[in-house]
Design a protein around this motif. Structure first.
Motif, short mmCIF file in Angstrom:
data_model
loop_
_atom_site.label_atom_id
_atom_site.label_comp_id
_atom_site.label_asym_id
_atom_site.label_seq_id
_atom_site.Cartn_x
_atom_site.Cartn_y
_atom_site.Cartn_z
N ASP A 26 0.96 -1.27 -0.07
CA ASP A 26 0.08 0.02 -0.08
C ASP A 26 0.75 1.18 -0.01
O ASP A 26 0.30 2.30 -0.69
CB ASP A 26 -0.83 -0.10 1.22
CG ASP A 26 -2.09 -1.07 1.17
OD1 ASP A 26 -2.12 -1.58 0.08
OD2 ASP A 26 -2.64 -1.48 2.33
N GLU A 27 2.02 1.18 0.78
CA GLU A 27 2.74 2.42 0.90
C GLU A 27 3.39 2.67 -0.51
O GLU A 27 3.50 3.77 -1.11
CB GLU A 27 3.97 2.05 2.00
CG GLU A 27 4.95 3.09 1.92
CD GLU A 27 6.23 2.73 2.73
OE1 GLU A 27 7.07 3.50 2.76
OE2 GLU A 27 6.08 1.80 3.54
N LEU A 28 3.80 1.59 -1.20
CA LEU A 28 4.52 1.78 -2.35
C LEU A 28 3.39 2.33 -3.33
O LEU A 28 3.72 2.98 -4.48
CB LEU A 28 5.24 0.62 -2.98
CG LEU A 28 6.30 -0.15 -2.03
CD1 LEU A 28 6.70 -1.47 -2.58
CD2 LEU A 28 7.65 0.85 -2.03
N SER A 29 2.37 1.78 -3.34
CA SER A 29 1.25 1.97 -4.50
C SER A 29 0.99 3.43 -4.20
O SER A 29 0.88 4.28 -5.68
CB SER A 29 0.09 1.41 -4.03
OG SER A 29 -1.16 1.59 -4.90
N THR A 30 1.04 3.97 -3.12
CA THR A 30 0.59 5.74 -2.96
C THR A 30 1.86 6.14 -3.28
O THR A 30 1.46 7.34 -4.21
CB THR A 30 0.35 5.59 -1.35
OG1 THR A 30 -0.80 4.86 -1.14
CG2 THR A 30 0.04 7.28 -1.42
N ARG A 31 3.01 5.86 -2.87
CA ARG A 31 4.31 6.68 -3.32
C ARG A 31 4.45 6.83 -4.79
O ARG A 31 4.75 7.87 -5.46
CB ARG A 31 5.40 5.89 -2.62
CG ARG A 31 6.67 6.72 -2.92
CD ARG A 31 7.87 6.00 -2.27
NE ARG A 31 9.16 6.69 -2.34
CZ ARG A 31 9.45 7.58 -1.28
NH1 ARG A 31 8.75 7.38 -0.14
NH2 ARG A 31 10.74 8.20 -1.22
N PHE A 32 4.07 5.80 -5.61
CA PHE A 32 4.39 5.55 -6.98
C PHE A 32 3.09 6.04 -8.01
O PHE A 32 3.15 5.88 -9.26
CB PHE A 32 5.14 4.47 -7.44
CG PHE A 32 6.49 4.30 -6.93
CD1 PHE A 32 7.55 5.01 -7.34
CD2 PHE A 32 6.66 3.33 -5.74
CE1 PHE A 32 8.78 4.97 -6.80
CE2 PHE A 32 7.90 3.30 -5.09
CZ PHE A 32 9.10 4.08 -5.71
N ALA A 33 1.94 6.12 -7.10
CA ALA A 33 0.76 6.38 -7.96
C ALA A 33 0.33 5.30 -8.99
O ALA A 33 -0.16 5.74 -10.02
CB ALA A 33 0.84 7.74 -8.46
N VAL A 34 0.71 3.88 -8.52
CA VAL A 34 0.04 2.99 -9.45
C VAL A 34 -0.63 1.77 -8.29
O VAL A 34 -0.66 2.22 -7.22
CB VAL A 34 1.38 2.09 -10.06
CG1 VAL A 34 1.99 3.12 -10.99
CG2 VAL A 34 2.28 1.53 -8.83
N SER A 35 -1.22 1.03 -9.08
CA SER A 35 -2.27 -0.05 -8.33
C SER A 35 -1.29 -0.97 -7.41
O SER A 35 -0.20 -1.31 -8.00
CB SER A 35 -3.09 -0.64 -9.31
OG SER A 35 -2.33 -1.74 -10.18
N PRO A 36 -2.06 -1.39 -6.41
CA PRO A 36 -1.55 -2.35 -5.91
C PRO A 36 -0.88 -3.65 -6.57
O PRO A 36 -0.19 -4.17 -6.00
CB PRO A 36 -2.34 -2.69 -4.65
CG PRO A 36 -3.22 -1.44 -4.40
CD PRO A 36 -3.46 -0.86 -5.86
N SER A 37 -1.93 -4.06 -7.38
CA SER A 37 -1.50 -5.18 -8.13
C SER A 37 -0.30 -5.00 -9.14
O SER A 37 0.53 -5.91 -9.45
CB SER A 37 -2.72 -5.51 -9.19
OG SER A 37 -3.07 -4.44 -10.23
N THR A 38 -0.25 -3.87 -9.62
CA THR A 38 1.11 -3.33 -10.45
C THR A 38 2.37 -3.44 -9.23
O THR A 38 3.54 -4.03 -9.79
CB THR A 38 1.11 -1.91 -10.71
OG1 THR A 38 -0.13 -1.84 -11.86
CG2 THR A 38 2.25 -1.52 -11.41
N ILE A 39 2.29 -2.97 -7.96
CA ILE A 39 3.39 -3.21 -7.35
C ILE A 39 3.55 -4.80 -6.81
O ILE A 39 4.88 -5.14 -6.80
CB ILE A 39 3.01 -2.43 -5.91
CG1 ILE A 39 2.89 -0.81 -6.16
CG2 ILE A 39 4.02 -2.69 -4.90
CD1 ILE A 39 4.31 -0.18 -6.45
#
Length: 261
Positions: A26-39
Motif C-alpha cells: 500500500d505504501e509503495l502504491s501510494t508513493r508511485f501512484a500505481v495500483s497495488p496489483s502493479t506493485i
C-alpha cells in the motif's frame, strides 16, 4: 505506462527498501501512484531477479553485506541488548541445562546469568560466553570446539556438530544477524545456520535474541527457517507489523522493556 517507466520504478523500489527497510504494498502504491496489483507484479519480478525478498505484505532489501567484527557489534544497540538479556535470563530455571549460541546479545545474556545462576549447566561454542561465565559460581560450563571464526569469536564446523549430537538441552538461546518472518534467521554463511539448526533440534525450547533493528534485515543469504514453537525475544521498539507477521507464523514474541541503567 512504458517499459522504461516500469524499470525506473523498480529501481526506486529497491533503493527505498535498502534505505528505509521493509516496505509495504500500500505504501509503495501510494508513493508511485500505481495500483497495488502493479506493485505486486514489480515485487514478484524483483524477487525473481534476486534483488528483493518478499515479506508479509511487501518486500525488504536482500543484499550481501560485509560481516562486521563481534567487537564492533557489541557496541551497537547496547541498551536494547541488556533489556533482552534481562528478560531472557528469566527463562533459565535453577538447575537447567542450556545452550548459548555466539553473538553479542547472547554474550549479554551470559553476563546477566553470571549474577543469578543456580546450578545451571551451559554449553557454548562462543568464547565470549565462556569469558563471561568462566569461574562463575552456580555455572557448570562446557565449551564446544571446532573451527574458530575470528569475526564471531566462536567455533563452528563438524567437531562442534558432533559434540551437539551427543547432548540435549532444556533451552537454546540463538543470536542472529537478521530476522525475516518468511525466511527465518540470517547468518553470514551456511556453516553457521547449519549449526543453529542442530542447536535447535537438540533443545526443548528455542529462543532467538534479536534487537529491533535486526527485524526485517537481510544482510546475508544464509537462512535457518523458523520452526513451530520458537520464541523471538526483542525490544519494545520493534515494528508492530513485523511482530504480527511473526506471530502469524506461530512464533511467540516476547518484548523486553527498556533496561534501567
Amino acid at each position: 505506462m512504458t517499459s522504461a517507466e516500469a524499470c525506473a520504478r523498480r529501481e526506486s523500489i529497491v533503493e527505498l527498501a535498502q534505505e528505509a527497510g521493509p516496505t509495504g504494498v500500500d505504501e509503495l502504491s501510494t508513493r508511485f501512484a500505481v495500483s497495488p496489483s502493479t506493485i505486486r507484479r514489480d515485487l514478484a519480478r524483483l524477487t525473481a531477479d534476486g534483488r528483493l525478498a518478499r515479506t508479509y505484505g511487501g518486500a525488504m532489501a536482500l543484499t550481501a553485506s560485509a560481516e562486521t567484527s563481534l567487537q564492533r557489534r557489541t557496541a551497537e544497540a547496547a541498551a536494547a541488548k541488556r533489556a533482552i538479556a534481562a528478560l531472557a535470563v528469566t527463562r533459565i530455571a535453577p538447575g537447567a541445562t542450556v545452550l548459548f549460541d555466539a553473538g553479542s546479545t547472547v554474550a549479554a545474556l551470559a553476563r546477566a546469568l553470571r549474577r543469578v545462576a543456580d546450578g545451571v549447566t551451559v554449553a557454548t561454542p562462543s568464547l565470549s560466553a565462556v569469558s563471561e561465565l568462566g569461574g562463575a559460581e552456580g555455572v557448570h560450563l562446557t565449551c564446544l570446539g571446532g573451527h574458530y571464526r575470528p569475526l564471531s569469536h566462536a567455533f563452528v564446523g563438524p567437531l562442534a556438530e558432533a559434540a551437539l549430537e551427543r547432548m540435549t538441552f532444556d533451552a537454546v538461546f540463538l543470536g542472529t544477524d537478521g530476522v525475516s518472518p518468511e525466511l527465518g534467521i540470517c547468518e553470514a554463511d551456511a556453516e553457521q545456520t547449519r549449526l543453529k539448526e542442530l542447536m535447535a533440534r537438540r533443545s526443548h525450547r528455542v529462543y532467538v535474541l534479536a534487537h529491533a533493528a535486526k527485524l526485517g534485515a537481510a544482510p546475508f543469504h544464509a537462512w535457518a527457517p523458523w520452526q513451530p514453537g520458537w520464541t523471538l525475544v526483542t525490544d519494545t521498539s520493534a515494528h508492530p507489523a513485523l511482530l504480527e507477521a511473526l506471530r502469524a507464523r506461530g512464533i511467540e514474541v516476547l518484548l523486553a522493556p527498556p533496561a534501567s541503567d
